[in-house]
Design a protein around this motif. Structure first.
Motif, mmCIF file in Angstrom:
data_model
loop_
_atom_site.group_PDB
_atom_site.id
_atom_site.type_symbol
_atom_site.label_atom_id
_atom_site.label_comp_id
_atom_site.label_asym_id
_atom_site.label_seq_id
_atom_site.Cartn_x
_atom_site.Cartn_y
_atom_site.Cartn_z
ATOM 1 N N ILE A 102 28.806 40.030 41.374
ATOM 2 C CA ILE A 102 29.711 39.333 41.418
ATOM 3 C C ILE A 102 30.294 38.572 40.553
ATOM 4 N N LEU A 103 31.637 39.036 39.995
ATOM 5 C CA LEU A 103 32.299 38.483 38.815
ATOM 6 C C LEU A 103 32.998 37.058 39.137
ATOM 7 N N VAL A 104 32.583 35.956 38.853
ATOM 8 C CA VAL A 104 33.250 34.100 38.403
ATOM 9 C C VAL A 104 33.838 34.589 37.261
ATOM 10 N N VAL A 105 34.955 34.741 36.889
ATOM 11 C CA VAL A 105 36.460 34.431 36.441
ATOM 12 C C VAL A 105 36.891 32.681 36.472
ATOM 13 N N GLU A 106 36.341 32.314 35.693
ATOM 14 C CA GLU A 106 36.808 30.963 35.418
ATOM 15 C C GLU A 106 37.076 30.255 33.731
ATOM 16 N N ASP A 107 38.489 30.170 33.833
ATOM 17 C CA ASP A 107 38.150 29.510 32.214
ATOM 18 C C ASP A 107 37.398 28.076 31.875
ATOM 19 N N ASP A 108 37.047 27.259 32.735
ATOM 20 C CA ASP A 108 36.510 25.924 32.376
ATOM 21 C C ASP A 108 34.855 26.436 32.535
ATOM 22 N N GLU A 109 34.117 26.674 31.040
ATOM 23 C CA GLU A 109 32.755 27.059 30.516
ATOM 24 C C GLU A 109 32.138 26.397 31.727
ATOM 25 N N ARG A 110 32.074 25.020 31.182
ATOM 26 C CA ARG A 110 30.929 24.330 32.094
ATOM 27 C C ARG A 110 31.099 24.631 33.876
ATOM 28 N N LEU A 111 32.505 25.238 34.370
ATOM 29 C CA LEU A 111 32.114 25.494 35.925
ATOM 30 C C LEU A 111 31.835 26.586 36.412
ATOM 31 N N GLU A 163 35.840 34.525 31.134
ATOM 32 C CA GLU A 163 37.035 33.114 31.417
ATOM 33 C C GLU A 163 38.175 33.442 31.196
ATOM 34 N N HIS A 164 38.570 33.825 31.957
ATOM 35 C CA HIS A 164 40.158 34.602 32.627
ATOM 36 C C HIS A 164 40.609 36.198 32.449
ATOM 37 N N GLY A 165 41.893 36.499 33.177
ATOM 38 C CA GLY A 165 41.688 38.011 34.207
ATOM 39 C C GLY A 165 41.384 38.720 32.942
ATOM 40 N N ARG A 166 42.066 38.572 31.904
ATOM 41 C CA ARG A 166 41.836 39.719 31.027
ATOM 42 C C ARG A 166 40.462 40.294 30.534
ATOM 43 N N ASP A 167 39.057 39.512 30.373
ATOM 44 C CA ASP A 167 38.591 39.401 30.135
ATOM 45 C C ASP A 167 37.612 40.176 31.264
ATOM 46 N N ALA A 168 38.412 39.729 33.206
ATOM 47 C CA ALA A 168 37.383 40.212 33.057
ATOM 48 C C ALA A 168 38.185 41.297 34.118
ATOM 49 N N ILE A 193 34.909 38.995 43.522
ATOM 50 C CA ILE A 193 35.247 38.381 42.161
ATOM 51 C C ILE A 193 35.373 37.369 42.756
ATOM 52 N N LEU A 194 34.769 35.946 42.207
ATOM 53 C CA LEU A 194 35.406 34.689 42.458
ATOM 54 C C LEU A 194 36.092 34.485 41.224
ATOM 55 N N THR A 195 37.525 33.859 41.593
ATOM 56 C CA THR A 195 38.747 33.561 40.688
ATOM 57 C C THR A 195 39.068 32.544 40.221
ATOM 58 N N SER A 196 39.319 31.836 39.708
ATOM 59 C CA SER A 196 40.322 30.402 39.640
ATOM 60 C C SER A 196 41.277 30.886 39.629
ATOM 61 N N LEU A 197 42.274 30.067 40.289
ATOM 62 C CA LEU A 197 43.532 30.699 40.253
ATOM 63 C C LEU A 197 44.095 30.119 39.148
ATOM 64 N N MET A 198 44.770 29.406 38.680
ATOM 65 C CA MET A 198 44.420 28.598 37.489
ATOM 66 C C MET A 198 44.162 29.196 35.822
ATOM 67 N N MET A 199 44.377 29.834 35.478
ATOM 68 C CA MET A 199 43.096 30.035 34.008
ATOM 69 C C MET A 199 44.899 30.669 32.875
ATOM 70 N N PRO A 200 45.114 30.732 31.690
ATOM 71 C CA PRO A 200 45.764 31.612 30.234
ATOM 72 C C PRO A 200 45.518 32.795 30.339
ATOM 73 N N GLU A 201 46.042 32.798 29.869
ATOM 74 C CA GLU A 201 46.143 34.804 29.721
ATOM 75 C C GLU A 201 46.355 35.833 31.051
ATOM 76 N N MET A 202 45.573 35.796 31.712
ATOM 77 C CA MET A 202 46.196 36.121 33.295
ATOM 78 C C MET A 202 45.925 35.374 33.862
ATOM 79 N N ASP A 203 45.957 34.964 35.383
ATOM 80 C CA ASP A 203 45.761 34.035 36.354
ATOM 81 C C ASP A 203 45.456 34.648 37.415
ATOM 82 N N GLY A 204 44.813 33.752 37.839
ATOM 83 C CA GLY A 204 44.274 34.428 39.596
ATOM 84 C C GLY A 204 45.156 35.338 40.453
ATOM 85 N N ILE A 205 46.393 34.798 40.643
ATOM 86 C CA ILE A 205 47.493 35.873 40.759
ATOM 87 C C ILE A 205 47.077 36.998 40.734
#
Length: 134
Positions: free
Chosen positions: A9-18, A37-42, A54-66
């Protein structure tokens, strides 16, 4: 993949704690977890790692979840994307589902509901699903 074999499983989220909290919950349940940390890293991790979910956050810098969902749906159609955001992001979650996300959920979500959602995604028959906060 055998029934006993846990998916990567790949977790993609810009908030490090979450990001680390979600990864810890999934790892405790026996999953192998990668984080980005964000879509480009993913995208970079997908090129060199076998990932099933992949569990991805919707709102992130660089490349968002959409954008990430669209990319994964086109380039890695067998990878199942689960997208999450706040309950205020309901319309965007629906857009992401239209673009290929298999499921969505609003944060916060309890550890038990998160594990249940991942288990359902593992065994799904192609239908998409969503869950509210839990």
């Amino acid at each position: 993949m055998g029934l006993c074999e846990q998916p990567n499983i790949l977790v993609v989220e810009d908030d490090e704690r979450l990001r680390e909290l979600l990864a810890r919950i999934l790892a405790t349940a026996g999953y192998t977890v990668l984080t980005a940390e964000h879509g480009r890293d993913a995208v970079k991790l997908l090129a060199s790692n076998k990932v099933q979910i992949i569990l991805t956050s919707l709102m992130m810098p660089e490349m968002d979840g959409i954008e990430l969902t669209r990319f994964v749906h086109q380039e890695y159609p067998d990878v199942k994307v689960v997208i999450f955001g706040s309950s205020l992001d309901d319309l965007l979650l629906k857009v992401a589902r239209h673009l290929g996300a298999r499921a969505s959920f609003a944060m916060p979500i309890s550890p038990n509901r998160l594990i249940a959602l991942v288990e359902a995604i593992r065994s799904e028959d192609g239908n998409s699903m969503s869950t509210g906060a839990g």
